[in-house]
Scaffold this motif. Sequence first.
Motif, PDB file in Angstrom:
ATOM      1  N   ASN A   1       0.789  -1.239   0.000  1.00 33.72           N
ATOM      2  CA  ASN A   1       0.000   0.000   0.000  1.00 33.72           C
ATOM      3  C   ASN A   1       0.817   1.283   0.000  1.00 33.72           C
ATOM      4  O   ASN A   1       0.271   2.359  -0.287  1.00 33.72           O
ATOM      5  N   ASN A   2       2.105   1.217   0.325  1.00 35.55           N
ATOM      6  CA  ASN A   2       2.897   2.444   0.447  1.00 35.55           C
ATOM      7  C   ASN A   2       3.832   2.638  -0.737  1.00 35.55           C
ATOM      8  O   ASN A   2       4.223   1.682  -1.407  1.00 35.55           O
ATOM      9  N   TYR A   3       4.183   3.889  -0.978  1.00 37.03           N
ATOM     10  CA  TYR A   3       5.137   4.254  -2.013  1.00 37.03           C
ATOM     11  C   TYR A   3       6.442   4.706  -1.362  1.00 37.03           C
ATOM     12  O   TYR A   3       6.447   5.185  -0.226  1.00 37.03           O
ATOM     13  N   ILE A   4       7.538   4.549  -2.102  1.00 36.22           N
ATOM     14  CA  ILE A   4       8.817   5.094  -1.646  1.00 36.22           C
ATOM     15  C   ILE A   4       9.162   6.269  -2.555  1.00 36.22           C
ATOM     16  O   ILE A   4       8.740   6.331  -3.703  1.00 36.22           O
ATOM     17  N   GLU A   5       9.934   7.205  -2.015  1.00 36.79           N
ATOM     18  CA  GLU A   5      10.350   8.362  -2.798  1.00 36.79           C
ATOM     19  C   GLU A   5      11.802   8.146  -3.219  1.00 36.79           C
ATOM     20  O   GLU A   5      12.729   8.294  -2.416  1.00 36.79           O
ATOM     21  N   VAL A   6      11.995   7.776  -4.475  1.00 37.24           N
ATOM     22  CA  VAL A   6      13.341   7.525  -4.984  1.00 37.24           C
ATOM     23  C   VAL A   6      14.150   8.818  -4.961  1.00 37.24           C
ATOM     24  O   VAL A   6      15.284   8.859  -4.469  1.00 37.24           O
ATOM     25  N   VAL A   7      13.576   9.874  -5.511  1.00 37.34           N
ATOM     26  CA  VAL A   7      14.091  11.241  -5.403  1.00 37.34           C
ATOM     27  C   VAL A   7      12.860  12.136  -5.317  1.00 37.34           C
ATOM     28  O   VAL A   7      11.757  11.712  -5.651  1.00 37.34           O
ATOM     29  N   PRO A   8      13.012  13.366  -4.874  1.00 32.96           N
ATOM     30  CA  PRO A   8      11.842  14.250  -4.828  1.00 32.96           C
ATOM     31  C   PRO A   8      11.177  14.357  -6.198  1.00 32.96           C
ATOM     32  O   PRO A   8      11.823  14.651  -7.205  1.00 32.96           O
ATOM     33  N   GLY A   9       9.900  14.078  -6.233  1.00 31.40           N
ATOM     34  CA  GLY A   9       9.152  14.105  -7.480  1.00 31.40           C
ATOM     35  C   GLY A   9       9.016  12.752  -8.147  1.00 31.40           C
ATOM     36  O   GLY A   9       8.352  12.643  -9.180  1.00 31.40           O
ATOM     37  N   TYR A  10       9.646  11.721  -7.593  1.00 30.50           N
ATOM     38  CA  TYR A  10       9.569  10.384  -8.179  1.00 30.50           C
ATOM     39  C   TYR A  10       9.183   9.389  -7.083  1.00 30.50           C
ATOM     40  O   TYR A  10      10.026   8.919  -6.322  1.00 30.50           O
ATOM     41  N   SER A  11       7.895   9.116  -6.978  1.00 29.44           N
ATOM     42  CA  SER A  11       7.388   8.126  -6.028  1.00 29.44           C
ATOM     43  C   SER A  11       7.209   6.803  -6.750  1.00 29.44           C
ATOM     44  O   SER A  11       6.803   6.761  -7.918  1.00 29.44           O
ATOM     45  N   PHE A  12       7.499   5.719  -6.050  1.00 27.62           N
ATOM     46  CA  PHE A  12       7.543   4.412  -6.708  1.00 27.62           C
ATOM     47  C   PHE A  12       6.945   3.345  -5.800  1.00 27.62           C
ATOM     48  O   PHE A  12       7.225   3.297  -4.600  1.00 27.62           O
TER      49      PHE A  12
END
Length: 623
Positions: free
Chosen positions: A18-29
Motif C-alpha cells: 500500500n505504500n510508495y517510496i520516494e526515490v528522489v523528490p518528485g519520483y514516487s515508486f
Amino acid sequence: MNNNIFAVVRQETDDFVNNYIEVVPGYSFSQYQTIKRIHLYSNDRFENGQTYMGRDKIFFNIVNNPTEVAATLLDFDTKNIKAYSRAPQSYDKLFLFNKELEYYLKENDFSTMLNDLAVDVARYGSSVIQKTKKGIKPVDLRKLVLDPTVKRIADSRFITVVHEMTHSDLRKMAKENGWDTHAVENLISKYTNKYASPANPSYLDAGGNVNQIMSSPYVKVYERYGEVPEHFLNPKSKSEKMVKALFIVSGCDLINVSKDNQYVSDEGEILFKSPWHKKYPFMDFHYTKTNGRWLGIGVVEKLFPIQIRFNELKNQLRFAMELSSKRVFQTRDRTAFNNLLTDIDNGQILLTKSEITPVTNEERNLAAFNLEEDAYYKQAQDLTFAYEAVRGDIGSNTTATAATIATQRGGSVFEFKKENIGNDLRNFFNQFVKDDVIRAITPAHVLIFSGNTEELNIFDDKFAQAKANRYFVQKLLKTGEAPEDGDMEAFKLNIVLNLKRGVIDRQVLIEQDYFADSDIWLDFNFTNEAFDVNAMFNGSNSVLIALAQNPAILQDPRLKVVFYKYMESLGINPQEIELADKSMQTGMSTPGQFPAVSGQPQPQEGVITGTSNMPGQAKQAIK
C-alpha cells in the motif's frame, strides 16, 4: 506494536502493498503496483476499465515483442556452464567433473530455469532464484515481499515469499520438511469452507476477488527470512536481541477484536520456525538498475508511456474511422425522408423543397496519426534496442549499412547486460549449486561416457593408460616380469582400437569421495567472452607460433604450467595438446587411426576405479 511474528509479517506486507517510496523528490515508486501493471500490460489488459466511449477498448500491445527479443538475446545455455581449475594436476578430475555437471544440469532441468530467468529479467526488470532442499526454483515477483529500497536482495532486512497451498500441499510439506503437524491440522480445520480461504491466488492485495471461482480451499502461507527479537524463537526468553530466523506462518490476517474493534489476539499458526545462520537462499538478477529502488527497469516499464499513447491513438483512430465511414445527409426540407437507406426504393425520384447534400465527415487527420505513431514506434525501438535488424526483420528500404549498425548497436547493449547477469549467475552457481553437484556425485557410481570427437579421444587415451597400468602392475606382482620396451604402448593402442570399434564399453567406476579434492577450484563461464571467434583465431595462432619457436615449452615443467594457463584463458583444452603430442610420438597421423598391432596381451574385462584419474560420463548409475 509488532509483538509477534504475525503482526510483523502483516505490517511488512501491508507497507509493501500500500505504500510508495520516494526515490528522489518528485519520483514516487511502488514496486508492487509496478509489477502488477507490467503483468496487466503483458496480458493486454488496462489498469482502469476495459471500455472507451461505451465500447471495449483496443489494447495495441507494443511491449511483448521487444520483451521476447530481449529475452532471446539474454538467453543462457547450459553448455556455457563449465568448471575450471587452478591446479594443473586436476585436469583429469576437472574433465570428469564437467561431464558430471553436464548430466546434473540436464537431470535437474536447469535449461528451463535459465530460459525463465531471461524472460523475467527482460519483462519485469528483475528475477529472483531461490535455493531449496529440492534444488532451485524461480520466485514469482508478484508474491515476493522485501524492502523495496535496497540495492540487492541480500541487503533487505526481511524477505518473504507468499505461497498458496491446498490442504494436501500443507500435509505434504509438513511431512517432508518437519513442519508442526498439529499447527497444520489446526490451520486446515479453520479453512474447511473453500469460500473462507484467505488466499488470493493472483495477488497479495484484496483486489480481483469478485466472482472468483476456487475449486479447492487455498491457504496463504508466508515464508519469511529476516531478523526478529530472540523471544520470537523462544517464548520463555524475554530477550529483545535481534537474531536471524526463518518463520513459516499462516493466518496473519486473522485477528480477534473486541466489541469496540480493538485488537485482542491473533488466530494464525506458526508452522515452522528456526534460527538461520547462513546466507539467505536467494540471488537476484537485474536488467537495468537505478539507485533508490530494488526492482530493475525492464522492457515493459520502459515502454509504459509509449504503450499508453499507442492505446489512445488506436482507440481515437478507431472511432474517427467509424464516424467517417457513416454516410450522413443534410437538407432544410422537413418533409424529406428520415433515412435514405430504408425509406426509399431503388430508382425512386425525390421531390424536396431543398436539395439533399452529404455531410462532410471524412477523417482528414490521418497524416497526423501516422506521423505520431511513427515517432512513438521509433522511440520504442530506441528505448529497447529491438530494431528490425536485431529481430531479423529487415525491411526492403533498409540499407545493408543501416542494418549492420543497428545489429551491432543492439548486440553490444545486450552483450553488456548478459555479461552482468552472467556474473551474478556465476556467483549463484558457486554459492548454491556447486556443492549440490559434488554431493550428488560423491557416492560410488558407474559412468558411461559419451561426447564429441575430442572428448572421446581424451577419454580413450586416459582409459587405455589406466588399463595398461593396472594390467602390467598385476602382471609384475604375479610373475615378476616387467614390461619390455613398446609393450605398454602396444597394449594401449589395442585398447583404444577396441574402444573405437565398440568391443569395449566406455564406462568407468568412480569411487566414493573421488571429487573430495581441495585442489579443484570451480568457476562458471556464462558469457561468450571465451568463445569469441576472432579471439580464438588470434589466440590459436599465438599458441602455434609459440610451439614452433620453442618446442621445449611442453618439456620444461615450469614453462608447461604457464603455457597451459595461457591456453586455458583462450578456451583451449591442454589435454587435447597432450593427446596430439602423444599421437605424433606413436605415429598416428590423425585421431582415431591406429597402426596394426599384433601379439600384445589382451585386455582384462571390467571397469577401472576412480583412483586411476579416469575422465567423464554422460549417464550416471549409482551402485
